[in-house]
Design a protein around this motif. Structure first.
Motif, short mmCIF file in Angstrom:
data_model
loop_
_atom_site.label_atom_id
_atom_site.label_comp_id
_atom_site.label_asym_id
_atom_site.label_seq_id
_atom_site.Cartn_x
_atom_site.Cartn_y
_atom_site.Cartn_z
N ASN A 72 2.98 6.48 -7.09
CA ASN A 72 2.02 7.29 -7.82
C ASN A 72 2.03 8.75 -7.38
O ASN A 72 1.08 9.50 -7.65
N GLY A 73 3.11 9.15 -6.71
CA GLY A 73 3.31 10.56 -6.42
C GLY A 73 2.76 11.08 -5.11
O GLY A 73 2.69 12.29 -4.90
N ALA A 74 2.36 10.19 -4.20
CA ALA A 74 1.82 10.64 -2.91
C ALA A 74 2.91 11.33 -2.10
O ALA A 74 4.08 10.93 -2.12
N ASN A 75 2.53 12.38 -1.41
CA ASN A 75 3.45 13.11 -0.54
C ASN A 75 3.82 12.26 0.67
O ASN A 75 2.97 11.58 1.23
N ILE A 88 11.49 1.53 -4.70
CA ILE A 88 11.02 2.33 -5.83
C ILE A 88 12.16 2.64 -6.78
O ILE A 88 12.04 2.50 -8.00
N ASN A 89 13.30 3.08 -6.23
CA ASN A 89 14.45 3.41 -7.07
C ASN A 89 14.97 2.19 -7.80
O ASN A 89 15.40 2.28 -8.95
N SER A 90 14.94 1.03 -7.14
CA SER A 90 15.38 -0.21 -7.77
C SER A 90 14.48 -0.55 -8.96
O SER A 90 14.96 -0.94 -10.03
N ASP A 91 13.17 -0.38 -8.78
CA ASP A 91 12.22 -0.64 -9.87
C ASP A 91 12.46 0.30 -11.04
O ASP A 91 12.42 -0.11 -12.20
N ARG A 92 12.73 1.57 -10.72
CA ARG A 92 12.98 2.55 -11.78
C ARG A 92 14.25 2.21 -12.55
O ARG A 92 14.29 2.33 -13.78
N PHE A 97 0.83 -1.20 0.00
CA PHE A 97 0.00 0.00 0.00
C PHE A 97 0.87 1.25 0.00
O PHE A 97 0.66 2.19 -0.79
N ALA A 98 1.86 1.30 0.90
CA ALA A 98 2.72 2.48 1.02
C ALA A 98 3.55 2.71 -0.24
O ALA A 98 3.65 3.83 -0.75
N VAL A 99 4.15 1.64 -0.76
CA VAL A 99 4.98 1.75 -1.96
C VAL A 99 4.15 2.21 -3.16
O VAL A 99 4.56 3.08 -3.93
#
Length: 292
Positions: A250-253, A276-280, A243-245
């Motif tokens: 999706n740009g949540a603050n 997230i950075n790993s996925d990117r 949920f958090a990730v």
């Protein structure tokens, strides 16, 4: 202390640190100050022993080594600010030996995997209807299992689409829920009375009409993950972490995520961003490398 913390936050904002780092530092020091206040210790009277006691307190609270290391950095930075501001003469020495533990990153389910798990639930029985509502609310709110099983009927507002969550410290927070969770809840609550002959105040109950237990939730999660063919290591925090990730992706603050999940989210924030950075990086690699 409030005045010092205010000036410290201004000092951080004037530096080159990111908004997320400023938030993390201020939150860490706010919690440190609470520790001091609860023990009636004045900030300017603190020393190495005080900080060591705080670190021991964090260990007893079950904080991970990763989190403790981050908090120590925050405390060092704060005392550095106080020295620059001539509030103290010397920065207390912090002695904390880390161990070479392997960094554990929680498994995160994709949105598609979440959909597979929820969609595999059949609505042809009271149990299935309950299970779908349970899984929908788990993913819609990111609540901990203890919070989910303690959710009461009075805590749900269908018209405004939110739930009132109370954590183990009796702190309340309002969490919005999406249309999918609202729909599943409406179907479940319409059928719930058929098994709630004991008039339980709790939303999620077992087939005997009693409050659903942590073990009961685990059996539900494990069963549907297996049926959906999920090969990842799933536990009772998997939906919460996912949920958090997904929010952050999706740009949540970060502040909004913290409010939704509670202060504990800062414990995992660096891990979430690492995922997230790993996925990117994987996406960039696959798009860019000629032999990917």
């Amino acid at each position: 202390m409030k005045e010092i913390l205010k000036k410290y936050e201004e000092y951080l904002r004037e530096s080159s640190k990111s908004k997320n780092t400023v938030l993390a530092y201020v939150t860490d020091i706010t919690l440190y100050n609470k520790f001091l206040r609860d023990r009636k210790i004045e900030l300017l009277d603190t020393d190495e022993k005080t900080i060591t006691n705080y670190i021991n307190f964090l260990v007893q609270e079950g904080k991970s080594e990763r989190s403790i290391n981050r908090i120590i950095i925050s405390i060092r930075n704060f005392y550095g600010f106080m020295k620059k501001s001539s509030l103290i003469k010397e920065i207390p020495e912090i002695n904390y030996k880390t161990t070479n533990l392997t960094k554990r990153i929680p498994e995160i389910l994709t949105v598609e995997e979440i959909d597979r798990i929820i969609n595999i639930v059949e609505n042809d029985s009271i149990k299935g209807i309950r299970d779908k509502a349970l899984l929908e609310v788990m993913y819609a709110t990111g609540m901990k299992v203890s919070e989910l099983t303690s959710l009461k009927l009075q805590d749900i507002n269908m018209e405004l689409s939110y739930v009132n969550c109370t954590d183990n410290r009796n702190t309340e927070r309002l969490i919005p829920i999406g249309s999918s969770a609202v729909k599943a809840l409406k179907v479940y609550l319409a059928e719930r009375d058929r098994i709630s002959y004991l008039n339980s105040p709790y939303v999620f109950i077992n087939l005997n009409g009693n409050k659903l237990t942590r073990q009961g939730v685990w059996r539900i999660v494990k069963s549907y993950c297996e049926r959906a063919g999920i090969s990842k290591t799933v536990n009772l925090n998997t939906f919460r972490h996912s949920f958090a990730v997904h929010l952050l992706q999706n740009g949540a603050n970060v502040r909004a995520v913290q409010k939704l999940l509670g202060n504990q989210v800062l414990t995992y924030m660096d891990t979430y961003y690492e995922i997230i950075n790993s996925d990117r990086l994987n996406i960039i690699y696959k798009r860019s490398h000629p032999r990917a």
